[in-house]
Design a protein around this motif. Structure first.
Motif, short mmCIF file in Angstrom:
data_model
loop_
_atom_site.label_atom_id
_atom_site.label_comp_id
_atom_site.label_asym_id
_atom_site.label_seq_id
_atom_site.Cartn_x
_atom_site.Cartn_y
_atom_site.Cartn_z
N ALA A 33 1.03 -0.56 -0.15
CA ALA A 33 -0.05 0.24 -0.22
C ALA A 33 0.87 0.84 -0.22
O ALA A 33 2.04 0.96 -0.57
CB ALA A 33 -0.82 -0.34 0.91
N VAL A 34 0.18 2.62 0.27
CA VAL A 34 0.88 3.39 0.63
C VAL A 34 1.06 4.12 1.81
O VAL A 34 -0.37 4.12 2.28
CB VAL A 34 0.85 4.26 -0.96
CG1 VAL A 34 0.75 6.08 -0.63
CG2 VAL A 34 0.63 3.96 -2.13
N ARG A 35 1.68 4.79 2.58
CA ARG A 35 1.65 5.69 3.32
C ARG A 35 1.64 6.43 3.50
O ARG A 35 2.53 7.29 2.75
CB ARG A 35 2.42 4.66 4.90
CG ARG A 35 2.48 5.47 5.98
CD ARG A 35 3.01 4.58 7.46
NE ARG A 35 2.09 4.83 8.32
CZ ARG A 35 2.57 5.66 9.19
NH1 ARG A 35 4.66 6.35 8.48
NH2 ARG A 35 2.59 5.95 10.06
N ILE A 36 0.92 7.50 3.91
CA ILE A 36 1.10 9.23 4.00
C ILE A 36 1.23 9.93 5.32
O ILE A 36 0.72 9.09 6.14
CB ILE A 36 0.41 9.79 3.53
CG1 ILE A 36 -0.04 9.29 1.43
CG2 ILE A 36 -0.09 11.67 3.44
CD1 ILE A 36 -1.22 10.04 1.07
N PHE A 37 2.39 10.46 5.42
CA PHE A 37 2.77 11.04 6.90
C PHE A 37 3.44 12.39 6.62
O PHE A 37 3.97 12.63 5.89
CB PHE A 37 3.31 10.43 7.85
CG PHE A 37 4.93 9.39 7.16
CD1 PHE A 37 5.68 10.62 7.87
CD2 PHE A 37 4.95 8.79 6.06
CE1 PHE A 37 7.76 10.20 6.71
CE2 PHE A 37 6.04 8.00 5.31
CZ PHE A 37 7.24 9.15 5.54
N LEU A 50 5.07 10.25 1.12
CA LEU A 50 4.54 9.55 0.89
C LEU A 50 5.47 8.22 0.20
O LEU A 50 6.86 8.69 -0.39
CB LEU A 50 3.57 10.01 -0.21
CG LEU A 50 2.66 9.02 -1.12
CD1 LEU A 50 1.42 9.92 -2.38
CD2 LEU A 50 3.45 7.58 -2.47
N ALA A 51 5.42 7.07 0.97
CA ALA A 51 6.02 5.60 1.05
C ALA A 51 5.49 4.49 0.45
O ALA A 51 4.08 4.68 1.21
CB ALA A 51 7.16 5.20 2.08
N TYR A 52 6.36 3.79 -0.08
CA TYR A 52 5.13 2.39 0.03
C TYR A 52 5.20 1.71 1.48
O TYR A 52 6.09 2.09 2.70
CB TYR A 52 6.22 1.50 -0.91
CG TYR A 52 6.86 1.92 -1.81
CD1 TYR A 52 5.82 1.53 -2.99
CD2 TYR A 52 8.12 1.61 -2.33
CE1 TYR A 52 6.33 2.21 -4.47
CE2 TYR A 52 8.37 2.07 -3.38
CZ TYR A 52 7.31 2.49 -4.80
OH TYR A 52 7.50 3.18 -6.23
N CYS A 53 4.67 1.07 1.15
CA CYS A 53 4.25 0.68 2.97
C CYS A 53 3.43 -1.19 2.77
O CYS A 53 2.74 -1.55 2.41
CB CYS A 53 2.64 1.12 3.60
SG CYS A 53 2.79 0.46 5.39
N LEU A 74 -2.66 5.95 6.85
CA LEU A 74 -2.82 7.67 6.69
C LEU A 74 -2.59 8.14 8.14
O LEU A 74 -2.60 7.12 9.15
CB LEU A 74 -3.89 8.22 7.09
CG LEU A 74 -4.49 8.81 5.38
CD1 LEU A 74 -5.95 9.89 5.69
CD2 LEU A 74 -3.62 9.70 3.67
N ASP A 75 -0.62 8.57 8.88
CA ASP A 75 -0.67 8.40 9.82
C ASP A 75 -1.08 8.90 11.32
O ASP A 75 -2.23 10.04 10.76
CB ASP A 75 0.89 9.04 10.08
CG ASP A 75 1.68 9.70 11.78
OD1 ASP A 75 1.26 8.89 12.27
OD2 ASP A 75 1.99 10.82 11.48
#
Length: 201
Positions: A33-37, A50-53, A74-75
């Motif tokens: 998935a994608v992680r946004i923080f 935005l990073a790979y998760c 989302l963080d």
């Protein structure tokens, strides 16, 4: 299935979802998935990332968004700062560009229900620091004690300034206490006058 209920105000456009879905597919990892923080949210140094998760890399408190083409984490600590954020992809001849606009990353919208730290940072960055910038100074919130005492670091031109105690601390404390009545007071991180934990032989 698109879920926007949990995401307080982030908009990931269809073109961005499509672009990110292609990138994720190339990773060849099941369930990626994608992680946004946001790093250093609520400060002038805030960066939206935005990073790979990969499965298992998300934090337990993350908010999961199940969008049509991708899943996004989302963080939790970044949520207030991601209000009105837009992730978009604009295709062009060079391939295109992914853009992330997060207008509230540096300063979230705060109200009476916002966490005390956010409200202190808001007053510091919207009212106090702009006036100090001319002198090369700035103030950061280091911690909020259980007694609701704000521990502040006076940086730049304010550090080591002989007048920091009287003028600045008085002015800053007055402004913060007026805006945030439940605050007990402020303390300078370099304040050694507090001897409550001092060790005497």
């Amino acid at each position: 299935m698109t879920t926007t209920i949990e995401a307080p105000g982030i908009d990931i456009t269809d073109s961005a979802q499509g672009y990110l879905a292609e990138l994720l597919e190339k990773q060849n990892v099941e369930g990626i998935a994608v992680r946004i923080f946001i790093t250093q949210p609520g400060t002038p140094y805030a960066e939206t990332c935005l990073a790979y998760c990969r499965p298992g890399e998300e934090e337990p408190a993350d908010v999961k968004l199940e969008l049509e083409k991708i899943n996004v984490f989302l963080d939790k600590n970044s949520l207030a700062f991601l209000e009105e954020a837009v992730v978009d992809f604009n295709a062009d001849r060079m391939g295109g560009q992914l853009t992330i606009k997060a207008p509230n990353a540096k300063m979230p919208k705060v109200n009476a229900d916002s966490p005390l730290e956010d409200r202190i940072n808001y007053v510091l960055y919207s009212e106090i620091n702009p006036g100090l910038a001319a002198h090369g100074g700035e103030i950061k919130l280091v911690e909020l004690t259980e007694q609701k005492m704000a521990v502040l670091a006076f940086g730049g031109g304010c550090q080591g300034c002989a007048a920091v105690d009287l003028t600045l601390k008085d002015g800053v404390e007055k402004t913060l206490m007026e805006r945030i009545p439940e605050l007990a007071g402020i303390r300078d991180v370099t304040d050694h006058t507090d001897t409550t934990n001092a060790y005497y032989r």
